[in-house]
Each structure stands twice: as C-alpha cells, then as structure tokens.
Design a protein around this motif. Structure first.
Motif, PDB file in Angstrom:
ATOM      1  N   THR A  51       0.837  -1.203   0.000  1.00  0.00           N
ATOM      2  CA  THR A  51       0.000   0.000   0.000  1.00  0.00           C
ATOM      3  C   THR A  51       0.869   1.248   0.000  1.00  0.00           C
ATOM      4  O   THR A  51       1.837   1.345   0.744  1.00  0.00           O
ATOM      5  CB  THR A  51      -0.913   0.005   1.241  1.00  0.00           C
ATOM      6  OG1 THR A  51      -1.691  -1.191   1.252  1.00  0.00           O
ATOM      7  CG2 THR A  51      -1.841   1.206   1.241  1.00  0.00           C
ATOM      8  N   ASN A  52       0.521   2.208  -0.821  1.00  0.00           N
ATOM      9  CA  ASN A  52       1.171   3.518  -0.813  1.00  0.00           C
ATOM     10  C   ASN A  52       0.459   4.438   0.163  1.00  0.00           C
ATOM     11  O   ASN A  52      -0.748   4.300   0.401  1.00  0.00           O
ATOM     12  CB  ASN A  52       1.132   4.160  -2.194  1.00  0.00           C
ATOM     13  CG  ASN A  52       2.247   3.685  -3.082  1.00  0.00           C
ATOM     14  OD1 ASN A  52       3.284   3.231  -2.609  1.00  0.00           O
ATOM     15  ND2 ASN A  52       2.039   3.792  -4.368  1.00  0.00           N
ATOM     16  N   LYS A  53       1.187   5.407   0.698  1.00  0.00           N
ATOM     17  CA  LYS A  53       0.545   6.414   1.552  1.00  0.00           C
ATOM     18  C   LYS A  53      -0.484   7.172   0.715  1.00  0.00           C
ATOM     19  O   LYS A  53      -0.320   7.325  -0.474  1.00  0.00           O
ATOM     20  CB  LYS A  53       1.592   7.358   2.113  1.00  0.00           C
ATOM     21  CG  LYS A  53       2.531   6.658   3.090  1.00  0.00           C
ATOM     22  CD  LYS A  53       3.445   7.644   3.746  1.00  0.00           C
ATOM     23  CE  LYS A  53       4.499   6.997   4.586  1.00  0.00           C
ATOM     24  NZ  LYS A  53       4.084   6.177   5.664  1.00  0.00           N
ATOM     25  N   THR A  54      -1.540   7.594   1.327  1.00  0.00           N
ATOM     26  CA  THR A  54      -2.711   8.277   0.758  1.00  0.00           C
ATOM     27  C   THR A  54      -3.585   7.338  -0.066  1.00  0.00           C
ATOM     28  O   THR A  54      -4.594   7.773  -0.607  1.00  0.00           O
ATOM     29  CB  THR A  54      -2.344   9.503  -0.116  1.00  0.00           C
ATOM     30  OG1 THR A  54      -1.742   9.083  -1.328  1.00  0.00           O
ATOM     31  CG2 THR A  54      -1.444  10.468   0.625  1.00  0.00           C
ATOM     32  N   GLU A  55      -3.239   6.081  -0.168  1.00  0.00           N
ATOM     33  CA  GLU A  55      -4.028   5.136  -0.956  1.00  0.00           C
ATOM     34  C   GLU A  55      -5.224   4.588  -0.177  1.00  0.00           C
ATOM     35  O   GLU A  55      -6.248   4.259  -0.752  1.00  0.00           O
ATOM     36  CB  GLU A  55      -3.122   3.980  -1.401  1.00  0.00           C
ATOM     37  CG  GLU A  55      -3.734   3.051  -2.397  1.00  0.00           C
ATOM     38  CD  GLU A  55      -2.738   2.021  -2.896  1.00  0.00           C
ATOM     39  OE1 GLU A  55      -3.196   1.047  -3.484  1.00  0.00           O
ATOM     40  OE2 GLU A  55      -1.524   2.181  -2.696  1.00  0.00           O
ATOM     41  N   GLY A  63       0.770   2.618   5.055  1.00  0.00           N
ATOM     42  CA  GLY A  63       1.447   2.094   3.876  1.00  0.00           C
ATOM     43  C   GLY A  63       2.933   2.376   3.898  1.00  0.00           C
ATOM     44  O   GLY A  63       3.390   3.364   4.463  1.00  0.00           O
ATOM     45  N   ASN A  65       4.770   2.841   1.166  1.00  0.00           N
ATOM     46  CA  ASN A  65       5.092   3.791   0.094  1.00  0.00           C
ATOM     47  C   ASN A  65       6.265   3.327  -0.766  1.00  0.00           C
ATOM     48  O   ASN A  65       7.030   4.131  -1.285  1.00  0.00           O
ATOM     49  CB  ASN A  65       5.374   5.168   0.687  1.00  0.00           C
ATOM     50  CG  ASN A  65       4.880   6.282  -0.184  1.00  0.00           C
ATOM     51  OD1 ASN A  65       3.888   6.144  -0.875  1.00  0.00           O
ATOM     52  ND2 ASN A  65       5.571   7.401  -0.149  1.00  0.00           N
ATOM     53  N   LEU A  66       6.413   2.012  -0.923  1.00  0.00           N
ATOM     54  CA  LEU A  66       7.562   1.473  -1.655  1.00  0.00           C
ATOM     55  C   LEU A  66       7.486   1.730  -3.153  1.00  0.00           C
ATOM     56  O   LEU A  66       8.510   1.970  -3.792  1.00  0.00           O
ATOM     57  CB  LEU A  66       7.696  -0.028  -1.396  1.00  0.00           C
ATOM     58  CG  LEU A  66       8.040  -0.411   0.039  1.00  0.00           C
ATOM     59  CD1 LEU A  66       8.094  -1.918   0.177  1.00  0.00           C
ATOM     60  CD2 LEU A  66       9.339   0.214   0.479  1.00  0.00           C
ATOM     61  N   ARG A  67       6.300   1.703  -3.722  1.00  0.00           N
ATOM     62  CA  ARG A  67       6.190   1.968  -5.170  1.00  0.00           C
ATOM     63  C   ARG A  67       6.608   3.398  -5.484  1.00  0.00           C
ATOM     64  O   ARG A  67       7.218   3.660  -6.518  1.00  0.00           O
ATOM     65  CB  ARG A  67       4.779   1.685  -5.659  1.00  0.00           C
ATOM     66  CG  ARG A  67       4.471   0.206  -5.763  1.00  0.00           C
ATOM     67  CD  ARG A  67       3.134  -0.013  -6.425  1.00  0.00           C
ATOM     68  NE  ARG A  67       2.080   0.662  -5.700  1.00  0.00           N
ATOM     69  CZ  ARG A  67       1.074   0.053  -5.086  1.00  0.00           C
ATOM     70  NH1 ARG A  67       0.964  -1.240  -5.121  1.00  0.00           N
ATOM     71  NH2 ARG A  67       0.174   0.745  -4.442  1.00  0.00           N
ATOM     72  N   ALA A  68       6.277   4.329  -4.615  1.00  0.00           N
ATOM     73  CA  ALA A  68       6.701   5.715  -4.832  1.00  0.00           C
ATOM     74  C   ALA A  68       8.203   5.859  -4.606  1.00  0.00           C
ATOM     75  O   ALA A  68       8.862   6.654  -5.272  1.00  0.00           O
ATOM     76  CB  ALA A  68       5.938   6.644  -3.898  1.00  0.00           C
ATOM     77  N   PHE A  69       8.753   5.066  -3.688  1.00  0.00           N
ATOM     78  CA  PHE A  69      10.177   5.165  -3.371  1.00  0.00           C
ATOM     79  C   PHE A  69      11.060   4.745  -4.537  1.00  0.00           C
ATOM     80  O   PHE A  69      12.131   5.323  -4.742  1.00  0.00           O
ATOM     81  CB  PHE A  69      10.502   4.310  -2.144  1.00  0.00           C
ATOM     82  CG  PHE A  69      11.948   4.349  -1.760  1.00  0.00           C
ATOM     83  CD1 PHE A  69      12.457   5.426  -1.061  1.00  0.00           C
ATOM     84  CD2 PHE A  69      12.801   3.324  -2.115  1.00  0.00           C
ATOM     85  CE1 PHE A  69      13.798   5.480  -0.729  1.00  0.00           C
ATOM     86  CE2 PHE A  69      14.136   3.365  -1.778  1.00  0.00           C
ATOM     87  CZ  PHE A  69      14.636   4.447  -1.076  1.00  0.00           C
TER      88      PHE A  69
END
Length: 135
Positions: A51-55, A63, A65-69
């Motif tokens: 899970t990403n943050k704000t999702e 979350g 936030n690994l996909r954003a990282f």
C-alpha cells in the motif's frame, strides 16, 4: 517447577473460524480466508508493504510507500530513511509484531529494492519472515 506454556490466540483454537483474508485477491469467489494468526499477520504485513501512503481511504498515513520510493534516486541515505520510516510505522500499526531484522537490499542499475523482514508475534511464539521485491 514451572514450564513456559505456549500462548496462542483463542481464535486459533477454532479451526473453522476465519481470522482474515489472504492476499492476493484472486479467488474464484471473493477472497481466500486465513485461519491462523500467523497467516493473518503475514497477510496484514504484506498489505502494508503493498500500500502507498494516501491510498487507503480515511487512513492516509498507512502504507510503506515502496512503489513511490523506487522512482527516487536510490542511495544509502534514502535506504536508511526508508528503514526508519518502516520501523516506526510497523510499531504504530502492528504493535504485536516485534521486528527481529529489517533489511533493504538495493539494485540501483535496475531501480529495484528488496525488503526482507524477519519478525516475531508478541506472546505467541510465532516467528516468520517476509520478502518483497519492487522495481
């Protein structure tokens, strides 16, 4: 002489009672169910890492936030900051999980990171590990 009794959650003693849902959601019906605390905690942690943050609605700070990282420059400083963030979030959202080790391996050439988490569940004797790769 006293012996250390293995503590289990009461719901684990009822084999027909589901504890949670399994990830990924690809069952022929709606969800596969989990029937033990070990599986439920593992799937909850997997959900956190995916899970990403704000999702998540009404819980925007949940979350990893690994996909954003992975779209940022991967450096040792960023990896250490990510580890600190993950550890603080795990203690906040999973107070029953004791982190034994958290390692983040990087492959900057492919813009890939691998998160390896070894953990114990408090007062149960459950220990497990989770490894997730993102690119």
């Amino acid at each position: 002489m006293a012996y250390g009794a293995k503590k289990i959650f009461p719901i684990d003693t009822q084999p027909g009672t589901a504890v949670g849902v399994s990830i990924p959601f690809n069952a022929p019906n709606v969800f596969f169910q989990t029937y033990t605390t070990k599986d439920a905690v593992r799937n909850n942690l997997l959900n956190y890492f995916l899970t990403n943050k704000t999702e998540r609605y009404l819980n925007v700070s949940f979350g990893a936030n690994l996909r954003a990282f992975i779209f940022e420059q991967i450096t040792n400083g960023n990896i250490e900051g990510l580890k600190e963030d993950i550890q603080s979030q795990l203690s906040l959202y999973f107070p029953n999980v004791i982190v034994a080790s958290l390692n983040i391996y990087q492959n900057p050439d492919d813009n890939e990171i691998t998160v390896e988490l070894k953990y114990n569940v408090r007062d149960t004797g459950i220990s497990d590990q989770l490894q997730i790769s993102f690119q």
